[in-house]
Structures are given as C-alpha cells and as structure tokens.
Design a protein around this motif. Sequence first.
Motif, PDB file in Angstrom:
ATOM      1  N   CYS A   1     -60.447  -7.338 -28.780  1.00 18.98           N
ATOM      2  CA  CYS A   1     -60.904  -8.055 -29.911  1.00 18.98           C
ATOM      3  C   CYS A   1     -61.602  -9.372 -29.170  1.00 18.98           C
ATOM      4  O   CYS A   1     -60.915 -10.094 -28.588  1.00 18.98           O
ATOM      5  CB  CYS A   1     -59.859  -8.358 -30.828  1.00 18.98           C
TER       6      CYS A   1
ATOM      7  N   CYS B   1     -61.916 -11.883 -30.659  1.00 21.84           N
ATOM      8  CA  CYS B   1     -61.237 -13.093 -31.429  1.00 21.84           C
ATOM      9  C   CYS B   1     -59.822 -13.406 -30.658  1.00 21.84           C
ATOM     10  O   CYS B   1     -59.633 -14.191 -30.080  1.00 21.84           O
ATOM     11  CB  CYS B   1     -61.358 -13.009 -32.968  1.00 21.84           C
ATOM     12  N   CYS B   2     -59.154 -12.642 -30.907  1.00 21.19           N
ATOM     13  CA  CYS B   2     -57.466 -12.864 -30.190  1.00 21.19           C
ATOM     14  C   CYS B   2     -57.404 -12.035 -28.833  1.00 21.19           C
ATOM     15  O   CYS B   2     -56.561 -12.364 -28.188  1.00 21.19           O
ATOM     16  CB  CYS B   2     -56.593 -12.022 -31.140  1.00 21.19           C
TER      17      CYS B   2
ATOM     18  N   CYS C   1     -60.581  -6.976 -34.456  1.00 23.47           N
ATOM     19  CA  CYS C   1     -59.567  -6.180 -34.764  1.00 23.47           C
ATOM     20  C   CYS C   1     -59.186  -6.534 -36.228  1.00 23.47           C
ATOM     21  O   CYS C   1     -59.757  -7.321 -36.829  1.00 23.47           O
ATOM     22  CB  CYS C   1     -58.342  -6.526 -34.108  1.00 23.47           C
TER      23      CYS C   1
ATOM     24  N   CYS D   1     -57.733 -10.009 -37.280  1.00 25.12           N
ATOM     25  CA  CYS D   1     -58.498 -11.060 -37.213  1.00 25.12           C
ATOM     26  C   CYS D   1     -59.647 -10.821 -38.141  1.00 25.12           C
ATOM     27  O   CYS D   1     -60.226 -11.828 -38.762  1.00 25.12           O
ATOM     28  CB  CYS D   1     -59.420 -11.101 -35.838  1.00 25.12           C
TER      29      CYS D   1
HETATM   30 ZN   LIG Z   1     -58.150  -9.681 -33.086  1.00 27.12          ZN
END
Ligand SMILES: [Zn+2]
Length: 224
Positions: free
Chosen positions: A27, A29-30, A39, A42
């Motif tokens: 992902c 972001c995470c 994901c 997120c």
């Molecule tokens: Zn994520």
Amino acid sequence: MGKRLFQLLINGLKYLSEVIFPFDEKCICCEEYSEELLCRSCRGRIKKLSSSYSIKKEGTMLRAYSIAYYADSMKKIILSYKYKNNFRALEVFEELAIEFIDTRGLSFDLITYVPLSKKAYKKRGFNQSKLLAERIASVYNKECRDLLKKEGSNLEQKKLSLEDRWGNLEGAYSLKESNCYHGKRILLVDDVITSGATAYYCARELKKITDKEVLILSLAKGSF
Ligand SMILES: [Zn+2]
C-alpha cells in the motif's frame, strides 16, 4: 552536471520506473501488503468532502472543490508524493479525481494548474499540481495549458498566519500568456487548499482571460 539537472533526471527516472514497472504489492500509504495501490483500510480513512465551498475576498466569491480533507491517509499520501517523490500516488489521485468530477458532473473546457516559483520548482524537481492536471486533461481529452506563473521571493505559506498568507501572495501570480479563452470554462488544479489565497489569486488572473466560470479543484482542503 548541474545539481538541478541531476535532480530532474533522478525524478524523471523514478517517475518512469513507477509507471513502467508493476507495483510491489505494498500500500502506498501504510506500506503493508495490499493487492491494490491503496489498501482498503487506508482508502476507508480518506475523509471525503460532500459539498463545494466558497473562497471570498474583496466582494468576489469563488466556488472551490476538494476531494477530501487534508487529514489521515490523504495527508500522508500527499506528503509522500510531494516530499518523497512517491509518483505512484498519482494513480490514486487520478482515480479519486475522476470519481469526484463524474459524481458532481463538473464540466470544463480547458485545464491548468497552480504554478510553482522557479525556486520551489528547482527544489522539488516537479510541479505536483501540473502532473495531476495533465492526467485529468488526458482522461477527459482536454487541453492542459501552462497559463500562470509565480514570481517573487514569497515566504513559505505554511510558516505564516492565515491573515499573512493573503498579503504574502498578493501580486505573486500572473498570466503567462495574453491569449483569450472566452467561452471556455477553466479548471484550476491545486494540491492542498488551506487559506484559499493561492487558489483565489490564481483564479482571479484566469478570470481576466475567460468570461466563463473558473472552477477550482484540489486534492485536499486544510482548515481555514
Ligand atoms: Zn494502507
């Protein structure tokens, strides 16, 4: 090779590699395992805006749209895009922008973006709003034009109070060309709208070359 040229080359290669090669199942972001770029968890934490809002100044009111609040996962992705050259984020931004534009039925004939000063461009190596504007233009088969420029050695907006942000930008933005675009609705793309000053001054310039509406679209809205 100059430092700036080198940085542009590195950014260019990174951009190309992220466009050409399949993503690494993390992902953006995470960074946890994910079959999608962003994901579910997120994505679910993107706080979307349900309505447009207005930016008012000197008796003029402009309508602005932001896809989400500048918070949580949206803030994290924007920061990693702007400061860590995470160009994969563009794919997510493009997808969110299309969904937003289609849902609200926004229509425009021409697209442009908030420019960076030469100094800021040298430092970052790319204009974050331009890359998004070009993608949106390509999806809707519209022209993306480089209509504005930013001059002067303004102080960094984020270090100023909301009131000072307006004064700091007065006169900073101007038109790059004198062509007339009457009859055309212009979409102005920005990354984050905080005080609204940047979007306002850019839109004020664009109003000089079109008799139609100037729409402001940003990825995120900070508080102001
Ligand atoms: Zn994520």
